[in-house]
Motif scaffolding. Structure first.
Motif, PDB file in Angstrom:
ATOM      1  N   ASN A  28      -0.419  59.978 -15.993  1.00 24.45           N
ATOM      2  CA  ASN A  28      -0.753  60.397 -17.355  1.00 24.45           C
ATOM      3  C   ASN A  28      -0.713  59.239 -18.346  1.00 24.45           C
ATOM      4  O   ASN A  28      -1.598  59.105 -19.183  1.00 24.45           O
ATOM      5  N   PHE A  29       0.283  58.387 -18.233  1.00 26.03           N
ATOM      6  CA  PHE A  29       0.512  57.383 -19.270  1.00 26.03           C
ATOM      7  C   PHE A  29       1.361  56.258 -18.688  1.00 26.03           C
ATOM      8  O   PHE A  29       2.079  56.461 -17.710  1.00 26.03           O
ATOM      9  N   ALA A  30       1.259  55.080 -19.259  1.00 24.28           N
ATOM     10  CA  ALA A  30       2.100  53.956 -18.844  1.00 24.28           C
ATOM     11  C   ALA A  30       2.615  53.235 -20.069  1.00 24.28           C
ATOM     12  O   ALA A  30       1.913  53.132 -21.079  1.00 24.28           O
ATOM     13  N   TYR A  31       3.842  52.757 -19.992  1.00 26.26           N
ATOM     14  CA  TYR A  31       4.361  51.959 -21.107  1.00 26.26           C
ATOM     15  C   TYR A  31       5.340  50.903 -20.606  1.00 26.26           C
ATOM     16  O   TYR A  31       5.908  51.021 -19.518  1.00 26.26           O
ATOM     17  N   TYR A  32       5.481  49.872 -21.431  1.00 34.48           N
ATOM     18  CA  TYR A  32       6.400  48.772 -21.146  1.00 34.48           C
ATOM     19  C   TYR A  32       7.591  48.906 -22.081  1.00 34.48           C
ATOM     20  O   TYR A  32       7.427  48.999 -23.296  1.00 34.48           O
ATOM     21  N   SER A  33       8.777  48.951 -21.520  1.00 34.27           N
ATOM     22  CA  SER A  33       9.980  49.113 -22.331  1.00 34.27           C
ATOM     23  C   SER A  33      10.681  47.777 -22.550  1.00 34.27           C
ATOM     24  O   SER A  33      10.990  47.065 -21.595  1.00 34.27           O
ATOM     25  N   ASP A  89       1.663  37.371 -23.281  1.00 41.27           N
ATOM     26  CA  ASP A  89       1.679  35.902 -23.206  1.00 41.27           C
ATOM     27  C   ASP A  89       0.656  35.283 -24.144  1.00 41.27           C
ATOM     28  O   ASP A  89       0.892  34.217 -24.717  1.00 41.27           O
ATOM     29  N   ASP A  90      -0.497  35.940 -24.283  1.00 39.68           N
ATOM     30  CA  ASP A  90      -1.568  35.405 -25.127  1.00 39.68           C
ATOM     31  C   ASP A  90      -2.480  36.566 -25.530  1.00 39.68           C
ATOM     32  O   ASP A  90      -3.291  37.031 -24.728  1.00 39.68           O
ATOM     33  N   ASN A  91      -2.351  37.039 -26.773  1.00 39.59           N
ATOM     34  CA  ASN A  91      -3.108  38.224 -27.167  1.00 39.59           C
ATOM     35  C   ASN A  91      -4.574  37.952 -27.505  1.00 39.59           C
ATOM     36  O   ASN A  91      -5.279  38.834 -28.004  1.00 39.59           O
ATOM     37  N   SER A  92      -5.044  36.732 -27.199  1.00 39.11           N
ATOM     38  CA  SER A  92      -6.472  36.457 -27.329  1.00 39.11           C
ATOM     39  C   SER A  92      -7.197  36.633 -25.991  1.00 39.11           C
ATOM     40  O   SER A  92      -8.418  36.539 -25.924  1.00 39.11           O
ATOM     41  N   SER A 136      -6.972  42.154 -32.754  1.00 36.90           N
ATOM     42  CA  SER A 136      -6.514  43.398 -33.383  1.00 36.90           C
ATOM     43  C   SER A 136      -6.542  44.557 -32.381  1.00 36.90           C
ATOM     44  O   SER A 136      -5.607  45.369 -32.324  1.00 36.90           O
ATOM     45  N   ILE A 137      -7.592  44.623 -31.581  1.00 29.99           N
ATOM     46  CA  ILE A 137      -7.701  45.683 -30.558  1.00 29.99           C
ATOM     47  C   ILE A 137      -6.636  45.479 -29.484  1.00 29.99           C
ATOM     48  O   ILE A 137      -5.998  46.438 -29.035  1.00 29.99           O
ATOM     49  N   ASN A 138      -6.426  44.233 -29.079  1.00 31.39           N
ATOM     50  CA  ASN A 138      -5.390  43.940 -28.088  1.00 31.39           C
ATOM     51  C   ASN A 138      -4.007  44.352 -28.598  1.00 31.39           C
ATOM     52  O   ASN A 138      -3.183  44.884 -27.842  1.00 31.39           O
ATOM     53  N   LEU A 142      -1.215  46.991 -27.048  1.00 29.66           N
ATOM     54  CA  LEU A 142       0.196  46.695 -26.818  1.00 29.66           C
ATOM     55  C   LEU A 142       1.101  47.697 -27.540  1.00 29.66           C
ATOM     56  O   LEU A 142       2.133  48.111 -27.010  1.00 29.66           O
ATOM     57  N   ALA A 143       0.697  48.093 -28.752  1.00 24.14           N
ATOM     58  CA  ALA A 143       1.479  49.092 -29.489  1.00 24.14           C
ATOM     59  C   ALA A 143       1.414  50.444 -28.794  1.00 24.14           C
ATOM     60  O   ALA A 143       2.411  51.162 -28.690  1.00 24.14           O
TER      61      ALA A 143
END
Length: 205
Positions: A28-33, A89-92, A136-138, A142-143
């Motif tokens: 259903n969903f994945a997240y990083y804690s 590591d690099d949001n570009s 901005s999309i990246n 992440l959010a």
């Protein structure tokens, strides 16, 4: 650990036979804690967490990505966590095509953002404006895959699950919170307070 996981999954399933119980579950969903968590199997610490949903009874639970791959045969989280690591590591950098589809289908990005990302996906040289939109999309991705967002979804789904057996409760506000969370990746402080007030008022557990 394997025994504990199967025991926990079977307890939440309709079938009491492991080979059939595990087939009831979908990713259903994945997240990083950022905070260390404990897997359903008892393993600690973990950070890459998958939320799975039972197709028959709508139960939800959280499992570490390794366990979901090894014991449930669900590999949907792998590319999501690869993209999370790369963008942290690099949001570009770029998400994978599968992850772009995932975040779009979860309403985490708009139609414009999805089409924009697809259009520039193979381009190496972006204009400053294009790069700013991509970053901005990246950042929205992440959010959306953060512990904070997932905790909001869990609280919202808790109320919706309770409402299934309480038909007099008007779900419109809670559904609007869910849409808002999907769109913005989180709830505002005012929205969080309103949600918690509902949970407290009706003693939802």
């Amino acid at each position: 650990m394997h025994y504990k996981l199967t025991e926990e999954i079977i307890a939440l399933s309709d079938s009491q036979a492991w080979n059939f119980a595990k087939l009831e579950w979908d990713f259903n969903f994945a997240y990083y804690s950022e905070d260390l968590q404990t897997c359903l199997c008892g393993h600690y610490p973990i950070r890459n967490i998958c939320v799975i949903r039972n197709k028959k009874n709508s139960n939800q639970t959280e499992v570490g990505n390794c366990c979901i791959n090894k014991f449930l045969g669900i590999e949907d989280g792998n590319k999501i966590f690869t993209s999370i690591k790369k963008l942290k590591d690099d949001n570009s950098k770029s998400m994978s095509a599968e992850v772009i589809d995932y975040i779009y289908n979860k309403n985490g990005i708009s139609d414009f953002e999805y089409k924009f990302y697809v259009d520039i996906y193979r381009k190496r040289n972006l204009t400053p404006k294009q790069l700013a939109i991509k970053v901005s999309i990246n950042d929205k991705f992440l959010a959306f895959t953060s512990y904070e967002t997932n905790s909001h979804f869990n609280r919202i789904n808790l109320v919706l699950k309770w409402a299934e057996n309480n038909s007099s409760f008007d779900k419109d506000f809670i559904l609007s919170l869910k849409k808002n969370c999907e769109r913005n990746g989180k709830l505002s402080e005012k929205q969080k307070m309103a949600l918690e007030n509902i949970i407290t008022k009706f003693k939802i557990e």
